[in-house]
Design a protein around this motif. Structure first.
Motif, short mmCIF file in Angstrom:
data_model
loop_
_atom_site.label_atom_id
_atom_site.label_comp_id
_atom_site.label_asym_id
_atom_site.label_seq_id
_atom_site.Cartn_x
_atom_site.Cartn_y
_atom_site.Cartn_z
N VAL A 68 0.86 -1.19 0.00
CA VAL A 68 0.00 0.00 0.00
C VAL A 68 0.89 1.23 0.00
CG1 VAL A 68 -1.80 1.31 1.18
CG2 VAL A 68 -1.82 -1.20 1.27
N SER A 69 0.75 2.07 -1.02
CA SER A 69 1.49 3.33 -1.10
C SER A 69 0.51 4.49 -0.97
CB SER A 69 2.25 3.44 -2.43
OG SER A 69 3.20 2.41 -2.56
N TYR A 70 0.87 5.47 -0.16
CA TYR A 70 0.02 6.65 0.08
C TYR A 70 0.89 7.88 -0.07
CZ TYR A 70 -3.30 9.75 2.48
OH TYR A 70 -4.18 10.77 2.80
N MET A 71 0.50 8.77 -0.97
CA MET A 71 1.34 9.91 -1.29
C MET A 71 1.13 11.08 -0.33
SD MET A 71 3.17 8.76 -3.66
CE MET A 71 4.05 10.31 -3.97
N ILE A 72 2.24 11.70 0.06
CA ILE A 72 2.21 12.85 0.96
C ILE A 72 2.43 14.15 0.20
CG2 ILE A 72 3.31 13.91 2.97
CD1 ILE A 72 1.72 11.35 3.54
N ASP A 92 -3.39 10.52 -2.78
CA ASP A 92 -3.83 9.37 -3.56
C ASP A 92 -3.18 8.11 -3.00
OD1 ASP A 92 -5.13 11.17 -5.22
OD2 ASP A 92 -3.73 10.95 -6.89
N ALA A 93 -3.77 6.96 -3.31
CA ALA A 93 -3.25 5.69 -2.79
C ALA A 93 -3.22 4.63 -3.89
CB ALA A 93 -4.10 5.21 -1.62
N MET A 94 -2.35 3.65 -3.72
CA MET A 94 -2.24 2.51 -4.62
C MET A 94 -2.07 1.24 -3.81
SD MET A 94 0.38 3.87 -7.59
CE MET A 94 1.69 4.30 -6.45
N ALA A 137 -6.63 4.65 -5.93
CA ALA A 137 -7.74 5.48 -5.46
C ALA A 137 -7.27 6.92 -5.37
CB ALA A 137 -8.22 5.00 -4.09
N THR A 138 -8.05 7.82 -5.94
CA THR A 138 -7.74 9.24 -5.83
C THR A 138 -8.16 9.76 -4.46
OG1 THR A 138 -9.87 9.83 -6.80
CG2 THR A 138 -8.00 9.60 -8.31
N PRO A 161 -12.20 2.26 -1.58
CA PRO A 161 -12.15 1.35 -2.72
C PRO A 161 -10.96 0.39 -2.67
CG PRO A 161 -11.42 3.53 -3.39
CD PRO A 161 -11.91 3.66 -1.97
N ILE A 162 -10.09 0.56 -1.68
CA ILE A 162 -8.91 -0.30 -1.56
C ILE A 162 -9.12 -1.33 -0.45
CG2 ILE A 162 -6.47 -0.36 -0.93
CD1 ILE A 162 -6.12 2.32 -2.23
#
Length: 249
Positions: A68-72, A92-94, A137-138, A161-162
């Motif tokens: 799980v990556s979450y942008m700062i 955003d997340a992936m 996910a945005t 959604p994740i």
């Protein structure tokens, strides 16, 4: 890397440790580190990465876990062997399910540095060979609500959604007063300080700090100004975590 005891306790927050990846990317690693040489079953590792414009992660393999990556701040370009190409920006997340095997690359977007958080979540042995998968996910698709003393975004959990193969919750929290977080019974979790200053149960807590929180514990964060944290918890698999570089066996 051998299995580490996820039940290890600590008297207070533990500072992360800086590591440099072979590609030149720097990260503040929360665990496992010299100061906290443990996994937190089901979690393999967690770190905050800093990718400069001239660095990044060229195409490389993973197997046996989920990411799980979450942008700062800034943007990160992702491409993988499934044919996916996506750029994730702030908040955003992936999620990548490596499963039986996937290759991917990560580079800063738009010629600018980027910062984000990356969590590795173990897959149970019975699901190590699931088909690889990807979802993103945005920021506006992640549920966000005001709670007493904080604003809470659900990155993984109810309404997001994740989802992962492991039951878990991942909250991004901005604390402006006092906020209490509880880990469900028989789950493992941790707090990580992204930015700002405050306290957790009276202990100083700042950016780069980590606090393990396990098995029905509750902790209270306080900040006079603003403290940005993530609160992550999940149900342990009760299985050995055997990491071999980019693989979790």
């Amino acid at each position: 890397m051998t299995q580490r005891d996820s039940s290890a306790s600590t008297d207070g927050p533990i500072p992360g440790e800086m590591v440099q990846h072979g590609t030149g990317v720097n990260s503040n690693r929360a665990f496992p580190t010299d100061g906290y040489p443990h996994n937190l079953d089901p979690f393999v590792l967690f770190e905050q990465f800093y990718i400069d414009p001239e660095t990044g992660f060229p195409m490389h393999p993973h197997r046996g876990f989920e990411i799980v990556s979450y942008m700062i701040e800034g943007g990160m370009e992702h491409e993988d062997s499934l044919g996916v190409a996506n750029t994730a920006y702030e908040n955003d997340a992936m999620r990548i399910t490596a499963g039986s095997g996937i290759r991917h690359s990560e580079f800063p977007a738009d010629g600018r540095a980027c910062t984000g958080l990356q969590l590795w979540v173990n897959l149970p042995q019975a699901e190590k060979d699931v088909d690889p998968d990807y979802v993103d996910a945005t920021a506006d698709s992640l549920p966000t609500e005001a709670q007493d003393g904080a604003t809470v975004t659900t990155v993984v959990g109810e309404g997001s959604p994740i989802s992962l193969h492991t039951p878990m919750e991942y909250l991004a929290v901005s604390v402006a007063d006092a906020w209490t977080w509880s880990v469900p019974e028989k789950w493992s979790g941790f707090l990580y300080g992204v930015a700002g200053d405050g306290t957790v149960d009276g202990h100083p807590f700042t950016g780069g700090d980590m606090l393990p929180v396990t098995d029905a514990q509750s902790v209270t964060l306080r900040s006079d100004e603003s403290l940005r944290v993530v609160a992550v918890s999940g149900r342990p698999h009760g299985e050995p975590i055997r990491q071999r570089g980019p693989y979790v066996l």
